[in-house]
Design an enzyme around this catalytic site. Structure first.
Site, PDB file in Angstrom:
ATOM      1  N   GLU A   1       0.817  -1.222   0.000  1.00 22.34           N
ATOM      2  CA  GLU A   1       0.000   0.000   0.000  1.00 22.34           C
ATOM      3  C   GLU A   1       0.850   1.271   0.000  1.00 22.34           C
ATOM      4  O   GLU A   1       0.711   2.126   0.876  1.00 22.34           O
ATOM      5  CB  GLU A   1      -0.972  -0.026   1.187  1.00 22.34           C
ATOM      6  CG  GLU A   1      -1.933  -1.207   1.133  1.00 22.34           C
ATOM      7  CD  GLU A   1      -2.860  -1.296   2.332  1.00 22.34           C
ATOM      8  OE1 GLU A   1      -2.807  -0.396   3.203  1.00 22.34           O
ATOM      9  OE2 GLU A   1      -3.639  -2.269   2.401  1.00 22.34           O
TER      10      GLU A   1
ATOM     11  N   GLU B   1      -6.587 -10.939  -1.070  1.00 21.58           N
ATOM     12  CA  GLU B   1      -7.465 -10.326  -0.065  1.00 21.58           C
ATOM     13  C   GLU B   1      -8.874 -10.061  -0.591  1.00 21.58           C
ATOM     14  O   GLU B   1      -9.420  -8.984  -0.420  1.00 21.58           O
ATOM     15  CB  GLU B   1      -6.832  -9.026   0.450  1.00 21.58           C
ATOM     16  CG  GLU B   1      -5.417  -9.205   0.952  1.00 21.58           C
ATOM     17  CD  GLU B   1      -4.829  -7.954   1.580  1.00 21.58           C
ATOM     18  OE1 GLU B   1      -5.598  -7.113   2.095  1.00 21.58           O
ATOM     19  OE2 GLU B   1      -3.589  -7.816   1.566  1.00 21.58           O
TER      20      GLU B   1
END
Length: 331
Positions: A159, A266
């Site tokens: 991220e 995810e």
């Protein structure tokens, strides 16, 4: 001997032979194991996220053994969990997950080495370039070295992009600029040369979004061209109902970046009608670089965002329409 006596005599034997609920669950689920179906399509796994506490809860471990071929630690390998105090490591929860996976022949994805969140204060307070470089190198070497040869792939950096494709502000980018990416990946390659090394992020599902094109794809092409050892891109899929339809284009866009692998990471879909989960997995099939899809958990009420029932199994561990849609998509 009366028939009733015979029946009574056989009753203890029948009780001994009766399968346990876990065995019944394993047999039932294994008849249409989504991991086996994914592998039959030439992919490496259908995975899930878990951790020590969940493995010891209810039927989680039985379902994972039967249905999933890969596990990702949800929290136990993050820096704050492992090294909250500099140089002092809490290995037990992550060791438990690795031992479970190895003993049950499950692939493992390490998650995650460098991330701005769930980061100890002692790291955030570093302002010196050389010191932060050493911290990154030591943490990566120590963590990857503990399970060298056992973990197939690692999310090395996680991220790091803003929505417009620029680099996220963090202690890493503030002190080192984007060079922290090179430092982390080079340390990871040295620590375990055979592990696949990933950069991982979310909101990579819209093919023309800045985060995908200018951010992930643009930067990865540049870094790989400069010799940074990035093997793959992880595409998180924390979605709302209706967003699953863009998964195919997003996966293809990442595959065009030049990396060897794309992992659909995810995946959970709040409010999904069942079909979107199947579509999300089917989107992986025609993309050669897409190696598999991990759901982010087993049952709804154990999810990090349980509202909207985002996973494949309900609170009683019953497979939902979303599970059946994955089965149909992979047949």
């Amino acid at each position: 001997m009366k028939a009733s006596s015979v029946l009574l005599g056989l009753a203890p034997l029948a009780a001994l032979a009766a399968p346990t609920p876990e065995a019944e669950l394993s047999a039932r689920q294994a008849q249409q194991s989504i991991d086996a179906l994914m592998k039959a399509k030439g992919k490496l796994y259908f995975g899930t996220a878990t951790d020590q506490g969940l493995l010891n809860t209810g039927k989680n471990s039985a379902i994972i053994k039967a249905d999933f071929g890969q596990v990702t630690p949800e929290n136990s390998m993050k820096c704050q969990s492992l090294e909250n105090t500099r140089g002092q490591y809490n290995w037990a929860p992550a060791d438990a997950l690795v031992n479970f996976a190895v003993s049950n022949n499950k692939s493992i994805r390490g998650h995650t080495l460098i991330w701005h969140s769930q980061l100890p204060g002692w790291v955030n307070n570093i302002n010196d370039r050389n010191q932060l470089t050493t911290v990154i190198q030591n943490h990566v070497a120590t963590v990857m070295g503990r399970w060298k040869g056992k973990i197939r792939a690692w999310d090395v950096v996680n991220e790091i992009f803003n929505e417009d494709g620029t680099m996220r502000q963090s202690v890493f980018s503030r002190v080192l600029g984007e060079d922290f990416v090179r430092i982390a990946f080079e340390a990871a390659r040295k620590a375990d040369p055979n592990a696949k090394l990933y950069i991982n992020d979310y909101n990579l599902d819209r093919p023309n979004a800045g985060k995908l094109t200018k951010g992930m794809v643009g930067h990865v092409k540049k870094w790989v061209g400069a010799g940074v050892p990035i093997d793959g891109i992880g595409r998180q899929g924390h979605l709302q109902s209706g967003q699953g339809n863009g998964l195919g284009q997003g996966i293809k866009g990442l595959g065009d970046s030049g990396v060897k692998e794309v992992g659909g990471n995810e995946l959970d879909i709040q409010g999904n009608n069942g079909n979107e989960f199947g579509g999300g997995n089917k989107a992986c099939l025609p993309v050669p670089a897409c190696v598999g899809i991990p759901a982010w958990g087993v049952r709804d009420n154990d999810s990090w965002r349980p509202q909207g029932n985002p996973l494949l199994f309900d609170s009683n561990y019953n497979p939902k329409p979303a599970y059946n849609s994955v089965v149909q998509a992979l047949k």
